[in-house]
Design a protein around this motif. Structure first.
Motif, PDB file in Angstrom:
ATOM      1  N   GLY A  62      11.899   5.197  -7.074  1.00  0.00           N
ATOM      2  CA  GLY A  62      12.735   4.090  -6.789  1.00  0.00           C
ATOM      3  C   GLY A  62      12.752   3.875  -5.113  1.00  0.00           C
ATOM      4  N   ASP A  63      12.690   5.003  -4.605  1.00  0.00           N
ATOM      5  CA  ASP A  63      12.674   5.073  -3.024  1.00  0.00           C
ATOM      6  C   ASP A  63      11.289   4.379  -2.476  1.00  0.00           C
ATOM      7  OD1 ASP A  63      15.043   6.484  -2.638  1.00  0.00           O
ATOM      8  OD2 ASP A  63      14.154   8.504  -2.876  1.00  0.00           O
ATOM      9  N   VAL A  64      10.265   4.521  -3.175  1.00  0.00           N
ATOM     10  CA  VAL A  64       8.856   3.822  -3.138  1.00  0.00           C
ATOM     11  C   VAL A  64       9.214   2.413  -3.042  1.00  0.00           C
ATOM     12  CG1 VAL A  64       6.513   3.478  -3.610  1.00  0.00           C
ATOM     13  CG2 VAL A  64       7.426   5.697  -3.278  1.00  0.00           C
ATOM     14  N   LEU A  65       9.815   1.975  -4.123  1.00  0.00           N
ATOM     15  CA  LEU A  65      10.011   0.645  -4.622  1.00  0.00           C
ATOM     16  C   LEU A  65      10.993  -0.361  -3.486  1.00  0.00           C
ATOM     17  CD1 LEU A  65       9.638   0.695  -8.496  1.00  0.00           C
ATOM     18  CD2 LEU A  65       8.050  -0.308  -6.983  1.00  0.00           C
ATOM     19  N   TRP A  66      11.950   0.804  -3.262  1.00  0.00           N
ATOM     20  CA  TRP A  66      13.092   0.117  -2.358  1.00  0.00           C
ATOM     21  C   TRP A  66      12.351  -0.271  -1.145  1.00  0.00           C
ATOM     22  CZ3 TRP A  66      15.039   1.066   2.447  1.00  0.00           C
ATOM     23  CH2 TRP A  66      16.287   0.680   2.800  1.00  0.00           C
ATOM     24  N   ALA A  67      11.235   0.649  -0.382  1.00  0.00           N
ATOM     25  CA  ALA A  67      10.819   0.181   0.689  1.00  0.00           C
ATOM     26  C   ALA A  67       9.774  -0.901   0.582  1.00  0.00           C
ATOM     27  CB  ALA A  67      10.085   1.639   1.297  1.00  0.00           C
ATOM     28  N   MET A  68       9.239  -0.840  -0.559  1.00  0.00           N
ATOM     29  CA  MET A  68       8.349  -2.077  -0.802  1.00  0.00           C
ATOM     30  C   MET A  68       9.128  -3.469  -0.734  1.00  0.00           C
ATOM     31  SD  MET A  68       5.486  -2.498  -3.930  1.00  0.00           S
ATOM     32  CE  MET A  68       4.741  -0.883  -3.835  1.00  0.00           C
ATOM     33  N   MET A  69      10.083  -3.363  -1.335  1.00  0.00           N
ATOM     34  CA  MET A  69      11.167  -4.295  -1.207  1.00  0.00           C
ATOM     35  C   MET A  69      11.637  -4.921  -0.039  1.00  0.00           C
ATOM     36  SD  MET A  69      14.785  -5.093  -1.429  1.00  0.00           S
ATOM     37  CE  MET A  69      15.236  -3.575  -1.223  1.00  0.00           C
TER      38      MET A  69
ATOM     39  N   ASP B 189      12.715  10.978   1.307  1.00  0.00           N
ATOM     40  CA  ASP B 189      13.034   9.823   1.266  1.00  0.00           C
ATOM     41  C   ASP B 189      12.219   8.980   2.472  1.00  0.00           C
ATOM     42  OD1 ASP B 189      14.415  10.061  -0.844  1.00  0.00           O
ATOM     43  OD2 ASP B 189      16.333   9.440   0.272  1.00  0.00           O
ATOM     44  N   ILE B 190      11.940   9.816   3.573  1.00  0.00           N
ATOM     45  CA  ILE B 190      11.261   9.028   4.855  1.00  0.00           C
ATOM     46  C   ILE B 190       9.834   8.890   4.190  1.00  0.00           C
ATOM     47  CG2 ILE B 190      10.356   9.446   7.185  1.00  0.00           C
ATOM     48  CD1 ILE B 190      13.269   8.811   7.122  1.00  0.00           C
ATOM     49  N   LEU B 191       9.198  10.101   3.584  1.00  0.00           N
ATOM     50  CA  LEU B 191       7.809   9.890   3.179  1.00  0.00           C
ATOM     51  C   LEU B 191       7.760   8.744   2.011  1.00  0.00           C
ATOM     52  CD1 LEU B 191       4.753  11.060   2.912  1.00  0.00           C
ATOM     53  CD2 LEU B 191       5.765  12.773   1.389  1.00  0.00           C
ATOM     54  N   CYS B 192       8.555   8.658   1.102  1.00  0.00           N
ATOM     55  CA  CYS B 192       8.811   7.636  -0.093  1.00  0.00           C
ATOM     56  C   CYS B 192       8.496   6.200   0.641  1.00  0.00           C
ATOM     57  CB  CYS B 192       9.700   7.707  -0.869  1.00  0.00           C
ATOM     58  SG  CYS B 192       9.465   9.249  -2.008  1.00  0.00           S
ATOM     59  N   TYR B 193       9.282   5.980   1.934  1.00  0.00           N
ATOM     60  CA  TYR B 193       9.588   4.708   2.406  1.00  0.00           C
ATOM     61  C   TYR B 193       8.280   4.209   3.022  1.00  0.00           C
ATOM     62  CZ  TYR B 193      14.604   5.312   1.872  1.00  0.00           C
ATOM     63  OH  TYR B 193      16.040   5.494   1.372  1.00  0.00           O
ATOM     64  N   THR B 194       7.637   5.461   3.579  1.00  0.00           N
ATOM     65  CA  THR B 194       6.442   5.243   4.386  1.00  0.00           C
ATOM     66  C   THR B 194       5.162   4.785   3.129  1.00  0.00           C
ATOM     67  OG1 THR B 194       6.839   6.858   6.031  1.00  0.00           O
ATOM     68  CG2 THR B 194       4.404   6.043   5.993  1.00  0.00           C
ATOM     69  N   VAL B 195       5.413   5.409   2.199  1.00  0.00           N
ATOM     70  CA  VAL B 195       4.300   4.985   0.743  1.00  0.00           C
ATOM     71  C   VAL B 195       4.561   3.703   0.679  1.00  0.00           C
ATOM     72  CG1 VAL B 195       3.523   5.831  -1.309  1.00  0.00           C
ATOM     73  CG2 VAL B 195       3.876   7.484   0.568  1.00  0.00           C
ATOM     74  N   GLY B 196       5.820   3.361   0.344  1.00  0.00           N
ATOM     75  CA  GLY B 196       6.364   2.093  -0.440  1.00  0.00           C
ATOM     76  C   GLY B 196       5.872   0.937   0.645  1.00  0.00           C
ATOM     77  N   VAL B 197       5.958   1.082   2.054  1.00  0.00           N
ATOM     78  CA  VAL B 197       5.761  -0.048   2.726  1.00  0.00           C
ATOM     79  C   VAL B 197       4.153  -0.064   2.857  1.00  0.00           C
ATOM     80  CG1 VAL B 197       5.765  -0.734   5.185  1.00  0.00           C
ATOM     81  CG2 VAL B 197       7.592   0.218   4.392  1.00  0.00           C
ATOM     82  N   LEU B 198       3.559   1.006   2.918  1.00  0.00           N
ATOM     83  CA  LEU B 198       1.913   1.006   2.789  1.00  0.00           C
ATOM     84  C   LEU B 198       1.316   0.392   1.592  1.00  0.00           C
ATOM     85  CD1 LEU B 198       1.149   4.326   4.487  1.00  0.00           C
ATOM     86  CD2 LEU B 198       0.733   2.095   5.592  1.00  0.00           C
ATOM     87  N   LEU B 199       2.023   0.626   0.323  1.00  0.00           N
ATOM     88  CA  LEU B 199       1.856  -0.203  -0.800  1.00  0.00           C
ATOM     89  C   LEU B 199       1.962  -1.271  -0.684  1.00  0.00           C
ATOM     90  CD1 LEU B 199       2.819   2.465  -3.401  1.00  0.00           C
ATOM     91  CD2 LEU B 199       0.579   1.987  -2.795  1.00  0.00           C
ATOM     92  N   GLY B 200       3.181  -1.987  -0.070  1.00  0.00           N
ATOM     93  CA  GLY B 200       3.546  -3.126   0.183  1.00  0.00           C
ATOM     94  C   GLY B 200       2.269  -4.202   0.996  1.00  0.00           C
TER      95      GLY B 200
END
Length: 128
Positions: free
Chosen positions: A38-45, A105-116
């Motif tokens: 969810g956190d990874v997808l949130w950052a991708m969004m 969550d900071i790590l998940c956000y970084t991963v999510g933006v990078l995946l985006g």
């Protein structure tokens, strides 16, 4: 430009849908996925939302903007005044603002933006 903006809007909404579904996943038994998807997808969004709002922005700038926004939201979770906790108590407020600061969550956000960024590059919408 409108066509590209529409594509980013649809992609943002698709990621929102995936994120909401990730909260309802009972079929997935992997705790790791339940905890962090969810956190990874949130950052991708957030990244795709930046691309939607600022369609001509360079990917690097959108990346930094999405990361700063995501990190600030996470840092804001250290603040617990009654008024903001009341907002967090609502469904939408909880989804947007979260509840408590976590380094993971900071790590998940970084991963999510990078995946985006990776998905954005694979789609090739920003190429001229």
């Amino acid at each position: 430009m409108k066509n590209k903006r529409l594509k980013y809007l649809l992609l943002t909404l698709f990621v929102v849908m995936l994120g909401l579904l990730s909260r309802k996943m009972s079929a997935c038994t992997l705790d790791f996925v339940k905890l962090y998807l969810g956190d990874v997808l949130w950052a991708m969004m957030v990244y795709f939302g930046c691309r939607f709002l600022f369609v001509n922005m360079r990917k690097r700038v959108a990346c930094v903007l999405a990361l700063v926004f995501s990190y600030l939201i996470e840092i804001s979770q250290l603040y617990h005044a009654p008024w903001i906790d009341a907002i967090r108590a609502t469904a939408l407020g909880g989804l947007v603002l979260g509840f408590g600061f976590l380094w993971s969550d900071i790590l998940c956000y970084t991963v999510g933006v990078l995946l985006g960024i990776i998905v954005d590059g694979l789609l090739g919408w920003s190429r001229k």
